[in-house]
Motif scaffolding. Structure first.
Motif, PDB file in Angstrom:
ATOM      1  N   GLN A 358       0.826  -1.206   0.000  1.00  0.00           N
ATOM      2  CA  GLN A 358       0.000   0.000   0.000  1.00  0.00           C
ATOM      3  C   GLN A 358       0.867   1.265   0.000  1.00  0.00           C
ATOM      4  OE1 GLN A 358      -2.342  -0.650   3.534  1.00  0.00           O
ATOM      5  NE2 GLN A 358      -3.941  -1.785   2.442  1.00  0.00           N
ATOM      6  N   ALA A 359       1.965   1.244   0.774  1.00  0.00           N
ATOM      7  CA  ALA A 359       2.845   2.406   0.830  1.00  0.00           C
ATOM      8  C   ALA A 359       3.536   2.626  -0.516  1.00  0.00           C
ATOM      9  CB  ALA A 359       3.886   2.236   1.937  1.00  0.00           C
ATOM     10  N   ARG A 360       3.932   1.548  -1.187  1.00  0.00           N
ATOM     11  CA  ARG A 360       4.545   1.673  -2.512  1.00  0.00           C
ATOM     12  C   ARG A 360       3.566   2.278  -3.512  1.00  0.00           C
ATOM     13  NH1 ARG A 360       9.692   2.396  -3.818  1.00  0.00           N
ATOM     14  NH2 ARG A 360      11.056   0.815  -2.939  1.00  0.00           N
ATOM     15  N   GLU A 361       2.312   1.844  -3.446  1.00  0.00           N
ATOM     16  CA  GLU A 361       1.303   2.403  -4.354  1.00  0.00           C
ATOM     17  C   GLU A 361       1.095   3.897  -4.064  1.00  0.00           C
ATOM     18  OE1 GLU A 361      -2.099  -0.025  -3.672  1.00  0.00           O
ATOM     19  OE2 GLU A 361      -1.328  -1.763  -4.798  1.00  0.00           O
ATOM     20  N   ALA A 362       1.034   4.244  -2.767  1.00  0.00           N
ATOM     21  CA  ALA A 362       0.866   5.655  -2.402  1.00  0.00           C
ATOM     22  C   ALA A 362       2.086   6.469  -2.804  1.00  0.00           C
ATOM     23  CB  ALA A 362       0.613   5.776  -0.898  1.00  0.00           C
ATOM     24  N   ALA A 363       3.290   5.881  -2.652  1.00  0.00           N
ATOM     25  CA  ALA A 363       4.516   6.574  -3.051  1.00  0.00           C
ATOM     26  C   ALA A 363       4.545   6.791  -4.557  1.00  0.00           C
ATOM     27  CB  ALA A 363       5.739   5.771  -2.606  1.00  0.00           C
ATOM     28  N   GLU A 364       4.048   5.814  -5.311  1.00  0.00           N
ATOM     29  CA  GLU A 364       4.031   5.952  -6.768  1.00  0.00           C
ATOM     30  C   GLU A 364       3.061   7.055  -7.194  1.00  0.00           C
ATOM     31  OE1 GLU A 364       5.133   5.524 -10.604  1.00  0.00           O
ATOM     32  OE2 GLU A 364       6.069   4.610  -8.828  1.00  0.00           O
ATOM     33  N   ALA A 365       1.906   7.138  -6.521  1.00  0.00           N
ATOM     34  CA  ALA A 365       0.966   8.230  -6.821  1.00  0.00           C
ATOM     35  C   ALA A 365       1.614   9.575  -6.519  1.00  0.00           C
ATOM     36  CB  ALA A 365      -0.309   8.055  -5.997  1.00  0.00           C
ATOM     37  N   LEU A 366       2.386   9.636  -5.432  1.00  0.00           N
ATOM     38  CA  LEU A 366       3.097  10.858  -5.068  1.00  0.00           C
ATOM     39  C   LEU A 366       4.157  11.185  -6.118  1.00  0.00           C
ATOM     40  CD1 LEU A 366       3.214  12.975  -2.799  1.00  0.00           C
ATOM     41  CD2 LEU A 366       4.851  11.517  -1.607  1.00  0.00           C
ATOM     42  N   THR A 367       4.861  10.160  -6.589  1.00  0.00           N
ATOM     43  CA  THR A 367       5.875  10.347  -7.629  1.00  0.00           C
ATOM     44  C   THR A 367       5.254  10.926  -8.897  1.00  0.00           C
ATOM     45  OG1 THR A 367       7.257   8.543  -6.808  1.00  0.00           O
ATOM     46  CG2 THR A 367       7.535   9.149  -9.118  1.00  0.00           C
ATOM     47  N   GLN A 368       4.140  10.354  -9.333  1.00  0.00           N
ATOM     48  CA  GLN A 368       3.498  10.822 -10.566  1.00  0.00           C
ATOM     49  C   GLN A 368       3.031  12.269 -10.430  1.00  0.00           C
ATOM     50  OE1 GLN A 368       3.662   9.170 -13.432  1.00  0.00           O
ATOM     51  NE2 GLN A 368       4.841   7.687 -12.210  1.00  0.00           N
ATOM     52  N   SER A 369       2.537  12.634  -9.223  1.00  0.00           N
ATOM     53  CA  SER A 369       2.117  14.033  -9.023  1.00  0.00           C
ATOM     54  C   SER A 369       3.319  14.963  -9.114  1.00  0.00           C
ATOM     55  CB  SER A 369       1.427  14.182  -7.670  1.00  0.00           C
ATOM     56  OG  SER A 369       2.351  14.190  -6.599  1.00  0.00           O
ATOM     57  N   ARG A 370       4.478  14.512  -8.630  1.00  0.00           N
ATOM     58  CA  ARG A 370       5.682  15.336  -8.688  1.00  0.00           C
ATOM     59  C   ARG A 370       6.185  15.481 -10.120  1.00  0.00           C
ATOM     60  NH1 ARG A 370       8.192  12.414  -3.246  1.00  0.00           N
ATOM     61  NH2 ARG A 370       7.323  13.925  -1.743  1.00  0.00           N
ATOM     62  N   LEU A 371       6.199  14.389 -10.870  1.00  0.00           N
ATOM     63  CA  LEU A 371       6.668  14.451 -12.252  1.00  0.00           C
ATOM     64  C   LEU A 371       5.734  15.312 -13.103  1.00  0.00           C
ATOM     65  CD1 LEU A 371       7.756  10.731 -12.788  1.00  0.00           C
ATOM     66  CD2 LEU A 371       9.217  12.719 -12.329  1.00  0.00           C
ATOM     67  N   LYS A 372       4.430  15.158 -12.879  1.00  0.00           N
ATOM     68  CA  LYS A 372       3.462  15.978 -13.601  1.00  0.00           C
ATOM     69  C   LYS A 372       3.611  17.447 -13.201  1.00  0.00           C
ATOM     70  CE  LYS A 372      -1.521  16.451 -14.395  1.00  0.00           C
ATOM     71  NZ  LYS A 372      -2.872  15.907 -14.029  1.00  0.00           N
ATOM     72  N   GLY A 373       3.822  17.669 -11.905  1.00  0.00           N
ATOM     73  CA  GLY A 373       4.018  19.040 -11.427  1.00  0.00           C
ATOM     74  C   GLY A 373       5.252  19.672 -12.018  1.00  0.00           C
ATOM     75  N   PHE A 374       6.344  18.889 -12.148  1.00  0.00           N
ATOM     76  CA  PHE A 374       7.566  19.461 -12.723  1.00  0.00           C
ATOM     77  C   PHE A 374       7.364  19.835 -14.185  1.00  0.00           C
ATOM     78  CE2 PHE A 374      11.561  19.170 -15.044  1.00  0.00           C
ATOM     79  CZ  PHE A 374      12.300  20.125 -14.367  1.00  0.00           C
ATOM     80  N   THR A 375       6.628  19.030 -14.928  1.00  0.00           N
ATOM     81  CA  THR A 375       6.395  19.357 -16.345  1.00  0.00           C
ATOM     82  C   THR A 375       5.709  20.705 -16.474  1.00  0.00           C
ATOM     83  OG1 THR A 375       6.200  17.013 -16.900  1.00  0.00           O
ATOM     84  CG2 THR A 375       5.240  18.580 -18.450  1.00  0.00           C
ATOM     85  N   ALA A 376       4.667  20.929 -15.638  1.00  0.00           N
ATOM     86  CA  ALA A 376       3.957  22.214 -15.689  1.00  0.00           C
ATOM     87  C   ALA A 376       4.834  23.339 -15.148  1.00  0.00           C
ATOM     88  CB  ALA A 376       2.662  22.116 -14.886  1.00  0.00           C
ATOM     89  N   MET A 377       5.553  23.071 -14.060  1.00  0.00           N
ATOM     90  CA  MET A 377       6.386  24.103 -13.460  1.00  0.00           C
ATOM     91  C   MET A 377       7.536  24.477 -14.398  1.00  0.00           C
ATOM     92  SD  MET A 377       8.265  24.125  -9.724  1.00  0.00           S
ATOM     93  CE  MET A 377       9.531  22.952 -10.176  1.00  0.00           C
ATOM     94  N   ASN A 378       8.099  23.479 -15.079  1.00  0.00           N
ATOM     95  CA  ASN A 378       9.197  23.728 -16.011  1.00  0.00           C
ATOM     96  C   ASN A 378       8.767  24.695 -17.108  1.00  0.00           C
ATOM     97  OD1 ASN A 378      11.633  23.545 -17.321  1.00  0.00           O
ATOM     98  ND2 ASN A 378      11.209  21.566 -18.270  1.00  0.00           N
ATOM     99  N   ARG A 379       7.569  24.479 -17.615  1.00  0.00           N
ATOM    100  CA  ARG A 379       7.049  25.351 -18.672  1.00  0.00           C
ATOM    101  C   ARG A 379       6.841  26.776 -18.148  1.00  0.00           C
ATOM    102  NH1 ARG A 379       3.537  22.073 -20.080  1.00  0.00           N
ATOM    103  NH2 ARG A 379       1.843  22.765 -18.735  1.00  0.00           N
TER     104      ARG A 379
END
Length: 555
Positions: A358-379
């Motif tokens: 469960q923690a790995r799944e939650a960590a992966e959701a957190l990872t995806q939010s960070r990667l998505k956030g960086f794409t928008a922030m980078n722009r």
């Protein structure tokens, strides 16, 4: 927003009152005039740590008042949580004594500094002169990314699972300790339990025994006192002496006879009669006590033996009786846990596997939010930095997944290339001071749209920047101030020109003392101050015209 700041006896400011407006508030003045004192005062009013050195020399205390208008919902909730009067405006007060003591008030009511910090957390943020250097530390990058990604809910979900996983793993590791140490611990617990239970301890027993020992030890004196009191009341048959009770009886008889002849004596006769019957009743109680005083010669030895047992146990474990009983219960629970450890180990292993998944799944959701956030922030960052005269800049994210930790599974670092054709590298190796200032402003600008804080303070965000880049910084600050109140300390005329409200911080010396004054500038005042910033002390018609043109072009 911060509407008003009033200061008394803070450093070189004897007394000052500053009114801020919505939009961009710019504070200008010579180096050392006291601009940093305003920042120190705001930090103090927000409940942050301060020092008696802030008190003006010769003054008994420093005092700071701040009024915030249109406070956000988060602050309303904090006021309600801590039981303070809620209103549209918030008044904070901080007093600092020369002896180092101080006090805080929230809407006129006393408060601790910690409570003030909690309440004011949603009011404003301060970006200091040296904060830009924090960008060179990769440890700060994850926090910035999470702020932009706005993933607090995802993080809290992950962190709850992670803490459960850590706790279950700790319990599992404890149970899986070596069999030899487990057996040794079981023997130790069993011995403790046997010894404490064998003593049959009870709370309050020791005090009762000590009181009984005192009575037995002084029994002769107690009996003599009782006997004397009884004899005084009832008389002594051995010498046919009359007791106080009999004398009272005779007095009652005489006074009652007199009361028959003089009715005014009836109340006295009644009172005397009450004394007589009270004395007789007391004599009876004393006689009962004398009959009950029967001391077993061996009772004192039994008491001493019992107290010695309790004393030895207390000394052995360094605990009072109540704590010894609690320890025994804890020992029994631990022993039971160890004795059923095989079942528990299997249970904890299953829990660990489930929580880890469960923690790995939650960590992966957190990872995806960070990667998505960086794409928008980078722009958004790229657009902001190109506007701030850093064309061709490239941002990249160095990202790796590692073992689960308190912040997730991600290890991140922002990389940057400031020149076309160069590969992005760590900021500490690439960016200059002026570039770091602009990069930090771009971060703050990107975060402003996602930040509920109504006020942002920049302390010399334009350090190391001049010319076109400085003008663009002013323009970006002015744009940011459309949605947030912005306070900015600057030495750059290109930034000051964009002010909606400009304040001059001026230091003067009178009678050998330094005084700092704060003035709100009108248009003529702004023109003259900007002309000074452009050309120094020798203000000419040309510099005045340049200053006026700079202001007009900025709006």
């Amino acid at each position: 927003m911060l509407a008003q700041l009033k200061i008394e006896n803070v450093a070189v400011i004897e007394k000052a009152e500053v009114r801020f407006t919505p939009g961009l508030n710019v504070l200008t003045g010579e180096t050392g005039a006291g601009k940093s004192i305003l920042i120190d005062s705001i930090n103090a009013i927000l409940g942050n740590r301060t020092s008696r050195e802030l008190v003006r020399s010769g003054a008994q205390k420093a005092a700071i008042w701040a009024t915030f208008e249109q406070i956000p919902d988060s602050v309303h909730k904090q006021l309600e949580k801590f039981g303070y009067e809620d209103a549209d405006d918030l008044l904070l007060y901080r007093e600092i004594s020369a002896d180092g003591k101080g006090s805080c008030r929230v809407n006129g009511m006393p408060a601790t500094a910690a409570v003030v910090r909690d309440i004011s957390a949603g009011l404003l943020s301060i970006h200091g002169q040296h904060d830009s250097q924090s960008l060179t530390n990769p440890a700060t990058h994850l926090g910035l990314l999470d702020q932009y990604a706005h993933n607090q809910d995802l993080f809290e979900s992950y962190y709850t699972l992670y803490r459960k996983l850590v706790e279950v793993k700790r319990q599992l590791d404890s149970l899986q300790a070596g069999e030899a140490s487990k057996q040794q611990r079981m023997e130790q617990l069993s011995a403790e339990i046997k010894e404490i239970r064998a003593a049959s301890l009870s709370v309050g027993e020791e005090k009762s025994l000590e009181e009984r020992r005192t009575i037995i030890t002084h029994s002769q004196s107690i009996l003599e006192g009782l006997s004397g009191a009884h004899a005084a009341l009832s008389g002594d048959d051995s010498d046919e002496s009359v007791g106080a009770a009999d004398l009272l009886g005779e007095a009652v008889g005489g006074l009652q006879q007199s009361a028959r002849l003089d009715e005014s004596l009836a109340p006295l006769a009644e009172r005397l009669s009450e004394l007589y019957y009270g004395a007789r009743e007391l004599a009876t109680d004393l006689a009962d006590k004398l009959d009950a005083y029967d001391f077993d010669a061996g009772e004192l030895d039994q008491i001493e033996s019992r107290l010695d047992t309790i004393y030895r146990l207390k000394k052995r474990y360094g605990l009072e009786v109540e704590d010894l009983l609690a320890r025994c219960e804890a020992d029994e629970q631990e022993l039971e846990t160890i004795q059923t450890s095989d079942e528990k180990i299997a249970e904890y292993k299953a829990q660990t596997q489930t929580l880890y998944r469960q923690a790995r799944e939650a960590a992966e959701a957190l990872t995806q939010s960070r990667l998505k956030g960086f794409t928008a922030m980078n722009r958004q960052m790229k657009q902001a930095l190109e506007f701030l005269n850093m064309p061709g800049i490239r941002f990249a994210l160095r990202h790796a997944k590692g073992p689960l930790s308190s912040h997730g599974q991600d290890q991140v670092e922002f990389l940057i290339s400031t020149n076309p054709g160069e590969e992005p590298k760590p900021m500490a190796k690439i960016a200059s001071g002026g570039e770091l200032s602009r990069i930090m402003l771009a971060f703050k600008s990107a975060l402003a749209d996602r930040d509920a804080l109504p006020t942002v303070i920049y302390d010399e965000i334009d350090t190391g920047v001049s010319g076109l880049a400085a003008g663009r910084i002013g323009q970006l600050l002015h744009q940011t101030a459309a949605g947030h109140q912005v306070l900015c300390i600057t030495h750059t005329p290109q930034v000051a020109a964009f002010a909606d409200n400009q304040l001059l911080i001026q230091k003067n010396v009178r009678d050998g003392r330094t005084f700092t004054e704060i003035h709100t500038l009108d248009m003529d005042g702004r023109v003259r101050v900007l002309a000074n910033m452009i050309s120094g002390d020798k203000v000419s018609e040309l510099s005045l015209a340049s200053a006026r043109e700079l202001i007009e072009r900025s709006h």
